[in-house]
Design an enzyme around this catalytic site. Structure first.
Site, short mmCIF file in Angstrom:
data_model
loop_
_atom_site.label_atom_id
_atom_site.label_comp_id
_atom_site.label_asym_id
_atom_site.label_seq_id
_atom_site.Cartn_x
_atom_site.Cartn_y
_atom_site.Cartn_z
N GLY A 1 0.81 -1.21 0.00
CA GLY A 1 0.00 0.00 0.00
C GLY A 1 0.85 1.26 0.00
N SER A 2 1.91 1.27 0.77
CA SER A 2 2.75 2.48 0.86
C SER A 2 3.38 2.80 -0.49
CB SER A 2 3.84 2.30 1.91
OG SER A 2 3.27 2.09 3.19
N ASN B 1 -8.38 4.35 8.23
CA ASN B 1 -7.87 3.15 8.90
C ASN B 1 -8.06 3.18 10.41
OD1 ASN B 1 -5.83 5.19 7.99
ND2 ASN B 1 -4.61 4.20 9.57
N GLN C 1 -7.97 0.28 3.07
CA GLN C 1 -8.91 -0.26 4.07
C GLN C 1 -10.24 -0.68 3.45
OE1 GLN C 1 -8.56 -0.98 7.33
NE2 GLN C 1 -6.42 -0.36 7.34
N SER D 1 -3.59 -2.91 -0.74
CA SER D 1 -2.51 -3.68 -0.11
C SER D 1 -3.02 -5.06 0.26
CB SER D 1 -2.03 -2.94 1.14
OG SER D 1 -1.09 -3.74 1.82
N GLY D 2 -2.31 -6.09 -0.19
CA GLY D 2 -2.77 -7.46 0.00
C GLY D 2 -2.95 -7.89 1.44
N HIS D 3 -2.03 -7.44 2.32
CA HIS D 3 -2.08 -7.99 3.69
C HIS D 3 -3.26 -7.47 4.51
CE1 HIS D 3 -0.36 -4.75 6.38
NE2 HIS D 3 0.11 -4.29 5.24
N THR E 1 11.92 -7.86 -10.65
CA THR E 1 11.43 -9.21 -10.95
C THR E 1 10.13 -9.46 -10.20
OG1 THR E 1 13.69 -9.93 -11.27
CG2 THR E 1 12.05 -11.66 -10.85
N CYS F 1 2.03 6.23 22.68
CA CYS F 1 2.77 6.56 23.89
C CYS F 1 1.83 7.22 24.89
CB CYS F 1 3.89 7.53 23.52
SG CYS F 1 4.89 7.99 24.91
C1 LIG Z 1 -2.04 -0.24 5.87
C2 LIG Z 1 -2.33 1.01 5.13
C3 LIG Z 1 -1.41 1.55 4.21
C4 LIG Z 1 -0.03 0.96 4.02
O1 LIG Z 1 -0.06 -0.28 3.39
P1 LIG Z 1 1.25 -1.22 3.48
O2 LIG Z 1 0.95 -2.34 2.57
O3 LIG Z 1 1.35 -1.66 4.90
O4 LIG Z 1 2.41 -0.43 3.03
C5 LIG Z 1 -1.76 2.69 3.51
N1 LIG Z 1 -2.96 3.26 3.69
C6 LIG Z 1 -3.88 2.78 4.55
C7 LIG Z 1 -5.20 3.46 4.68
C8 LIG Z 1 -3.59 1.64 5.29
O5 LIG Z 1 -4.50 1.18 6.15
#
Ligand SMILES: *Cc1c(COP(=O)(O)O)cnc(C)c1O
Length: 391
Positions: free
Chosen positions: A72-73, A153, A181, A201-203, A239, A326
């Site tokens: 995602g980043s 998020n 999200q 983002s896949g995860h 790759t 924190c």
């Molecule tokens: C998790 C998240 C990202 C970043 O995705 P990554 O795959 O962890 O780099 C970007 N934007 C939002 C809104 C997210 O929740």
């Protein structure tokens, strides 16, 4: 140790067993480079193209409008920096976003400001919503890009993406949305919603970490972020991460297969938690009551620290998140909670629950009760709570 109840799916999700199963052969037997001509490689090329089709179909895009990235980043960086630098060639150096974006967008915008771009950060209302009218008012002749997240998020608020897309189309401004999200949680159709670029983002939906995609509408032309080989039609070198790509394809297919049923199930569990938790005095639900992600509940509790709640919940086997990393440093209060007007001391007492299909209603009841218990316990030990409880 008892069973873990995982309620931090907005942070990351486990790899779905069917996704892992599809991926496994591509680590071992089918290891060829997807860009080669011999058959082990060619099979991989076919697997990559199948995944591209699966991703495209899930968001209403054409197959050749999907580009794989490392998450995602990267997708966010590519979309925002790529369009900003492309449009700067035409003298357009103004960007529009919101104050509640993920840091992958906000810090990218800050970097561009240092490079001479001008950024308008739209404020949001008490629910975290930005209005199409705000976007319209902010657009100027030199606006290069509007980048507004699909769903937040932290607080789960879903932005009026279709309406913003329409405004951008009317003024011929490129529109990007960070849908990390939203993908797999809400229906998305990039064509009817007038979205020019979309990050995922896949995860966040059952694929592994380190694989993502960027939808780039045909004719939209961001400058490359990763230069090198000719992969991804010369637009994203490196790759191919074939197992990851196969994984995101399968995961998005599974996550979007029966999305409204899934949403109903998540909403029901979420509302069980919300109902119980809001019986606590001086507690509030953050984000919009209806326009929110089906699995998201975000709360603030006066007189307690988010970290304390998390530690106690962890002890009870519940994984959740807090907006503040924190305890006392004001810098660490969530920028999202501050933006919706939560006072800084209350923002430190925040808690995010994010559910998935792996959760059960029984777990939702348990989570609600345990939050109630933990907050009550912490308050009973807190001199601060003594001072504020009757105000
Ligand atoms: C998790 C998240 C990202 C970043 O995705 P990554 O795959 O962890 O780099 C970007 N934007 C939002 C809104 C997210 O929740």
């Amino acid at each position: 140790m008892e069973k873990i109840i995982y309620a931090d799916n907005a942070a990351t999700t486990p790899v779905h067993p069917l996704v892992l199963q599809e991926m496994l052969p591509f680590f071992t037997e089918s290891y060829g480079n997807a860009s080669t001509v011999y058959s082990v490689g060619r099979n991989n090329k076919a697997a990559v193209e199948k995944a591209r089709e699966q991703v495209a179909k899930a968001i209403g895009a054409q197959t050749n409008e999907i580009y794989f990235t490392a998450g995602g980043s990267e997708s966010d960086n590519w979309a925002v920096k790529g369009i900003a630098k492309r449009m700067a060639e035409k003298g357009k150096k103004h960007l529009i976003t919101t104050v509640i974006e993920h840091h992958a967008i906000l810090h990218t915008m800050h970097a561009l400001e240092k490079d001479g771009f001008e950024v308008t950060y739209l404020p949001v209302d008490e629910y975290g919503l930005v209005t199409p009218n705000q976007v319209e008012q902010a657009i100027r002749p030199d606006t290069a890009l509007v980048s507004i997240m699909y769903a937040n998020n932290e607080i789960g608020t879903i932005e009026p993406i279709s309406e913003i897309g329409e405004i951008c189309k009317k003024y011929e401004v490129i529109f990007h949305t960070d849908a990390v999200q939203a993908v797999g949680s809400v229906e998305i159709d990039v064509v009817s919603q007038n979205i020019d670029l979309l990050s995922m983002s896949g995860h966040k939906f059952g694929a592994p970490k380190g694989i993502g995609a960027l939808y780039i509408k045909r004719g939209v032309n961001p400058i490359n972020l990763i230069d090198g080989g000719a992969q991804e039609k010369n637009r994203r070198a490196g790759t191919e991460n074939v197992p990851g790509i196969v994984g995101i394809g399968k995961a998005i297919e599974l996550a979007t297969a029966d999305i409204s049923n899934k949403a109903n199930k998540l909403e029901k569990m979420r509302d069980i938690i919300i109902e119980k938790v809001l019986t606590l005095p001086k507690s509030r639900l953050n984000g919009h009551p209806e326009k929110r992600l089906p699995g998201n509940a975000n709360f603030c509790f006066e007189g307690v620290e988010g970290e304390g709640i998390l530690l106690k919940l962890d002890y009870m086997g519940i994984c959740a998140a807090s907006g503040s990393a924190c305890t006392s440093a004001s810098l660490d209060a969530s920028h999202v909670l501050l933006a919706i007007g939560v006072p800084i001391e209350i923002a430190h007492g925040s808690l995010r629950i994010s559910l998935s299909e792996n959760n059960t209603e029984e777990e939702a009841h348990y989570i609600g009760e345990k939050i109630f218990e933990v907050v009550t316990q912490l308050r009973n030990m807190s001199p601060l709570w003594e001072e504020i409880k009757d105000i």
